[in-house]
Design a protein around this motif. Structure first.
Motif, PDB file in Angstrom:
ATOM      1  N   ASP A 123       0.888  -1.304  -0.255  1.00 32.03           N
ATOM      2  CA  ASP A 123      -0.027   0.124  -0.295  1.00 32.03           C
ATOM      3  C   ASP A 123       0.809   1.092  -0.119  1.00 32.03           C
ATOM      4  O   ASP A 123       1.266   1.765   0.826  1.00 32.03           O
ATOM      5  CB  ASP A 123      -0.834   0.054   1.499  1.00 32.03           C
ATOM      6  CG  ASP A 123      -1.485   1.132   1.379  1.00 32.03           C
ATOM      7  OD1 ASP A 123      -1.825   2.318   1.102  1.00 32.03           O
ATOM      8  OD2 ASP A 123      -3.182   1.261   2.427  1.00 32.03           O
ATOM      9  N   ASP A 124       0.857   1.868  -1.245  1.00 31.70           N
ATOM     10  CA  ASP A 124       1.574   3.092  -1.534  1.00 31.70           C
ATOM     11  C   ASP A 124       1.131   4.140   0.099  1.00 31.70           C
ATOM     12  O   ASP A 124       2.058   5.047   0.188  1.00 31.70           O
ATOM     13  CB  ASP A 124       1.364   3.882  -2.652  1.00 31.70           C
ATOM     14  CG  ASP A 124       2.715   2.763  -3.271  1.00 31.70           C
ATOM     15  OD1 ASP A 124       3.356   1.934  -3.126  1.00 31.70           O
ATOM     16  OD2 ASP A 124       2.273   2.339  -4.884  1.00 31.70           O
ATOM     17  N   LEU A 125      -0.049   4.384   0.119  1.00 26.78           N
ATOM     18  CA  LEU A 125      -0.921   5.476   1.043  1.00 26.78           C
ATOM     19  C   LEU A 125      -0.369   5.478   2.430  1.00 26.78           C
ATOM     20  O   LEU A 125       0.666   6.049   3.381  1.00 26.78           O
ATOM     21  CB  LEU A 125      -1.780   5.908   0.390  1.00 26.78           C
ATOM     22  CG  LEU A 125      -2.640   6.333   1.741  1.00 26.78           C
ATOM     23  CD1 LEU A 125      -2.423   7.830   0.835  1.00 26.78           C
ATOM     24  CD2 LEU A 125      -4.065   6.402   1.451  1.00 26.78           C
ATOM     25  N   LEU A 126      -0.204   4.498   3.011  1.00 30.26           N
ATOM     26  CA  LEU A 126       0.045   3.840   4.058  1.00 30.26           C
ATOM     27  C   LEU A 126       1.983   3.815   4.134  1.00 30.26           C
ATOM     28  O   LEU A 126       2.043   4.529   5.001  1.00 30.26           O
ATOM     29  CB  LEU A 126       0.269   2.022   4.291  1.00 30.26           C
ATOM     30  CG  LEU A 126       0.729   1.496   5.557  1.00 30.26           C
ATOM     31  CD1 LEU A 126       0.278   2.307   7.369  1.00 30.26           C
ATOM     32  CD2 LEU A 126       0.677   0.433   5.903  1.00 30.26           C
ATOM     33  N   ALA A 127       3.038   3.532   3.457  1.00 32.42           N
ATOM     34  CA  ALA A 127       4.369   4.063   2.782  1.00 32.42           C
ATOM     35  C   ALA A 127       4.408   5.187   3.030  1.00 32.42           C
ATOM     36  O   ALA A 127       4.987   5.739   4.013  1.00 32.42           O
ATOM     37  CB  ALA A 127       4.815   2.928   2.831  1.00 32.42           C
ATOM     38  N   ASP A 128       3.567   5.679   2.491  1.00 36.35           N
ATOM     39  CA  ASP A 128       3.844   7.351   2.270  1.00 36.35           C
ATOM     40  C   ASP A 128       3.166   7.972   3.606  1.00 36.35           C
ATOM     41  O   ASP A 128       4.362   8.941   4.159  1.00 36.35           O
ATOM     42  CB  ASP A 128       3.340   7.984   1.160  1.00 36.35           C
ATOM     43  CG  ASP A 128       3.855   7.546   0.012  1.00 36.35           C
ATOM     44  OD1 ASP A 128       4.695   7.126  -0.073  1.00 36.35           O
ATOM     45  OD2 ASP A 128       2.655   7.661  -1.187  1.00 36.35           O
ATOM     46  N   LYS A 129       2.573   8.045   4.284  1.00 35.29           N
ATOM     47  CA  LYS A 129       1.692   8.179   5.476  1.00 35.29           C
ATOM     48  C   LYS A 129       3.251   8.071   6.423  1.00 35.29           C
ATOM     49  O   LYS A 129       3.834   9.050   7.161  1.00 35.29           O
ATOM     50  CB  LYS A 129       0.569   7.660   6.083  1.00 35.29           C
ATOM     51  CG  LYS A 129      -0.239   8.600   5.499  1.00 35.29           C
ATOM     52  CD  LYS A 129      -1.996   7.615   6.294  1.00 35.29           C
ATOM     53  CE  LYS A 129      -2.922   8.386   5.119  1.00 35.29           C
ATOM     54  NZ  LYS A 129      -3.909   7.504   5.269  1.00 35.29           N
ATOM     55  N   LEU A 130       3.859   7.221   6.532  1.00 33.26           N
ATOM     56  CA  LEU A 130       4.141   6.675   7.377  1.00 33.26           C
ATOM     57  C   LEU A 130       5.836   7.794   7.336  1.00 33.26           C
ATOM     58  O   LEU A 130       6.635   8.389   8.453  1.00 33.26           O
ATOM     59  CB  LEU A 130       5.308   5.029   8.187  1.00 33.26           C
ATOM     60  CG  LEU A 130       4.159   4.625   7.774  1.00 33.26           C
ATOM     61  CD1 LEU A 130       4.874   3.059   7.922  1.00 33.26           C
ATOM     62  CD2 LEU A 130       3.887   4.648   9.702  1.00 33.26           C
ATOM     63  N   LEU A 131       6.767   8.164   6.044  1.00 34.85           N
ATOM     64  CA  LEU A 131       7.444   7.981   5.406  1.00 34.85           C
ATOM     65  C   LEU A 131       7.977  10.185   6.051  1.00 34.85           C
ATOM     66  O   LEU A 131       8.237  10.617   5.650  1.00 34.85           O
ATOM     67  CB  LEU A 131       8.065   8.003   4.324  1.00 34.85           C
ATOM     68  CG  LEU A 131       8.906   6.956   3.963  1.00 34.85           C
ATOM     69  CD1 LEU A 131       8.189   6.380   2.079  1.00 34.85           C
ATOM     70  CD2 LEU A 131       9.866   6.580   4.153  1.00 34.85           C
ATOM     71  N   ALA A 132       5.901  10.506   6.029  1.00 33.32           N
ATOM     72  CA  ALA A 132       6.173  12.039   5.443  1.00 33.32           C
ATOM     73  C   ALA A 132       6.069  12.526   7.353  1.00 33.32           C
ATOM     74  O   ALA A 132       5.951  13.428   7.365  1.00 33.32           O
ATOM     75  CB  ALA A 132       4.776  12.096   5.192  1.00 33.32           C
ATOM     76  N   GLN A 133       5.776  11.520   8.107  1.00 31.16           N
ATOM     77  CA  GLN A 133       6.339  11.658  10.005  1.00 31.16           C
ATOM     78  C   GLN A 133       7.522  12.050  10.038  1.00 31.16           C
ATOM     79  O   GLN A 133       8.451  10.949  10.415  1.00 31.16           O
ATOM     80  CB  GLN A 133       4.794  11.108  10.515  1.00 31.16           C
ATOM     81  CG  GLN A 133       4.140  10.664  10.665  1.00 31.16           C
ATOM     82  CD  GLN A 133       2.912  12.300  11.082  1.00 31.16           C
ATOM     83  OE1 GLN A 133       3.077  13.013  11.894  1.00 31.16           O
ATOM     84  NE2 GLN A 133       2.421  12.617  10.084  1.00 31.16           N
ATOM     85  N   PRO A 134       8.343  13.393  10.375  1.00 26.08           N
ATOM     86  CA  PRO A 134       9.052  13.223  10.505  1.00 26.08           C
ATOM     87  C   PRO A 134       9.473  12.887  11.785  1.00 26.08           C
ATOM     88  O   PRO A 134      10.342  12.203  12.855  1.00 26.08           O
ATOM     89  CB  PRO A 134       8.749  15.174  11.154  1.00 26.08           C
ATOM     90  CG  PRO A 134       7.913  15.172  10.196  1.00 26.08           C
ATOM     91  CD  PRO A 134       7.260  14.246  10.232  1.00 26.08           C
TER      92      PRO A 134
END
Length: 187
Positions: free
Chosen positions: A169-180
């Motif tokens: 799931d790209d959205l799940l991965a992107d949400k994790l990567l977006a959190q500093p």
């Protein structure tokens, strides 16, 4: 409600854990490492992150809260999941002695570490709910969490310098990567 883990899931987990480094099963299109304080990326290494201390810490409480929030935001909280909780009890009766009463659970010895494995809805198997349920018990921590269909996988194993989430799931991965606060890195 927490219940006994399905035998097929328990066998799959045990076999995977014994035949691997215990970090993340193969096959996920996206792999995100979440780095606790002091852990750094190591480009090109088989294990891509390293901590300065051999007693590696799990994600911080703040990181665990963010991981829980992202998973609950991205996945139905009622999704049936399996989880493995590291329980440092050399013998099962020690767990009872220290207040870890797990009548619904199943004990498995995987390698040299003890895990108690359960199934429950996602909302009951995250870092926060595990800490609330067993937080006062000696050496209890969430190590692995996955849905029954294994479409994603969270690992935060003992003595590893980072947590990981594997997913297609790209959205799940992107949400994790977006959190500093997660200091998340794709690998």
């Amino acid at each position: 409600m927490i219940e006994r883990i399905d035998q097929g899931q328990a066998i799959w987990f045990s076999q995977w854990l014994r035949g691997s480094m215990g970090i993340l099963p193969e096959g996920y299109a996206r792999r995100v490492g979440i780095l606790p304080s002091g852990t750094v990326p190591v480009p090109g290494a088989e294990v891509p992150f390293q901590a300065p201390d051999c007693n590696d810490d799990p994600p911080s409480d703040a990181q665990q809260e963010v991981i829980d929030h992202i998973l609950l935001e991205s996945i139905d909280p009622e999704t049936p999941c399996c989880f493995a909780v590291y329980a440092y009890f050399p013998r099962q009766d020690w767990g009872v002695h220290y207040g870890f009463n797990q009548p619904e659970g199943t004990w498995y010895l995987a390698g040299d570490l003890h895990y108690v494995m359960f199934s429950a809805p996602l909302k009951e198997g995250l870092f926060g709910p595990i800490a609330q349920r067993w937080g006062d018990v000696f050496s209890i921590e969430l190590s692995y969490l996955w849905p029954e269909d294994r479409s994603w996988f969270l690992s935060s194993p003992l003595d590893v310098a980072f947590a990981t989430v594997g997913s297609d799931d790209d959205l799940l991965a992107d949400k994790l990567l977006a959190q500093p606060i997660l200091d998340a890195h794709e690998w």
